[in-house]
Structures are given as structure tokens and as C-alpha cells.
Design a protein around this motif. Sequence first.
Motif, short mmCIF file in Angstrom:
data_model
loop_
_atom_site.label_atom_id
_atom_site.label_comp_id
_atom_site.label_asym_id
_atom_site.label_seq_id
_atom_site.Cartn_x
_atom_site.Cartn_y
_atom_site.Cartn_z
N TYR A 32 35.61 4.71 30.18
CA TYR A 32 36.56 4.28 29.16
C TYR A 32 37.95 4.19 29.79
CZ TYR A 32 37.46 9.24 29.16
OH TYR A 32 37.76 10.51 29.55
N ASP A 33 38.65 3.15 29.49
CA ASP A 33 40.03 2.95 29.96
C ASP A 33 40.18 3.15 31.46
OD1 ASP A 33 40.74 2.52 27.33
OD2 ASP A 33 41.31 4.60 27.01
N GLU B 187 24.37 1.91 18.88
CA GLU B 187 25.78 2.33 18.72
C GLU B 187 25.86 3.80 19.09
OE1 GLU B 187 28.35 0.51 18.14
OE2 GLU B 187 27.36 -1.33 17.53
N ASN B 188 25.61 4.10 20.36
CA ASN B 188 25.55 5.49 20.80
C ASN B 188 26.41 5.65 22.03
OD1 ASN B 188 23.62 4.10 22.56
ND2 ASN B 188 22.25 4.38 20.82
N ALA B 189 27.23 6.68 22.03
CA ALA B 189 28.19 6.84 23.12
C ALA B 189 28.13 8.20 23.80
CB ALA B 189 29.60 6.60 22.59
N PHE C 85 27.58 8.61 17.66
CA PHE C 85 28.08 7.24 17.58
C PHE C 85 29.26 7.04 18.53
CE2 PHE C 85 30.73 3.93 15.70
CZ PHE C 85 29.81 2.97 15.33
N ASN C 86 30.14 8.02 18.60
CA ASN C 86 31.36 7.92 19.42
C ASN C 86 31.26 8.80 20.66
OD1 ASN C 86 32.67 6.21 17.57
ND2 ASN C 86 33.41 7.95 16.39
N SER C 87 32.13 8.54 21.60
CA SER C 87 32.26 9.39 22.78
C SER C 87 32.79 10.76 22.38
CB SER C 87 33.23 8.75 23.78
OG SER C 87 32.72 7.52 24.23
#
Length: 160
Positions: free
Chosen positions: A78-79, A149-151, A124-126
Amino acid sequence: MTIDGGILLKFRKRSAAAVIGLACASALLSSPAQANDYNVSPNQCYDAYYFKFQLFYNSDFKGSWIKFGYSEENFGAYDGTPGYLIYNFCPNRGAGSDQQVKNNAASAHNHKDYGLACVARVHFNSFQKGVWDDIPADHYKNLVNTYNENASFEWRGTQC
């Protein structure tokens, strides 16, 4: 003037203890390992002993897969933050081979022994945030809340 043998021995022991103490302190103060540092291994595509959580590219436990041994806070970089990896499904395993794991898994298997209080939770999110799907020990499950949708995922329970 001579130094008593006992005093010299005490000095050497204290010096050795100081060196060992400095080495330990240095190790503790170095940058901590990310959880994913422990997951990275060519054995992720083979070893069922250490890597007890498995994500599949397709529903019904089909297509390519990847295994994890430890909780993972981010399946993809990420980023551009250094120290994080982009996980890909295992190569040469059918549909989804070499595809990025993040937001591409449809089903999962928790290989922990049945009866253990150890749930694999896919988020779902990191960073283990957002809605989730729980997969109990020794269970397969099609993902519902985190389908494609899995992080991230984490082990939850007293016996993980």
C-alpha cells in the motif's frame, strides 16, 4: 604489582556479560519484523504443517491457492510502503495462478486441528479492519462478506 586471579576472573565475567547485554539490546532495538516476514517462504505452496491457513482463488476451494502460517495485516503493498509484500497465488495451480491475493480470494480453509479454539478471520480491509468472515478450525468456507474483497487475516482464539 600483580592482580589477584579472582579479581581478574570477575572482571572477565563482567566484561563478557556486558558484551552479551549490548548484543541483546541491539537486537531488541533493531526494526521489528513484520508479520509477513514469517509468511514468506517457497513452502507456502506446499507445506501444510507450518502454513495452516489457505486462501483459494475460486469458490468451492478451486483454482490456485496460497497458505499462511501467521496473521497477515496486508495481502498487498500500500502506498509503496517498504517492508510489505504483494502476495500472489501459487504458480501452476490453475485459475488465478500468480494473481495478487488481495481482493481476489473466494474461499478458504483453516487447517488447524478440529476442536481447537482457533478461528481464521479474513478481513475486508487491511490491518484486520472492516467486515469479516470467520473460518473455524478444520473447516472450509466460501467467503461471503469478503468475497473478492479481502485484504488481511488474523488468527483469533486461545489455541492459535
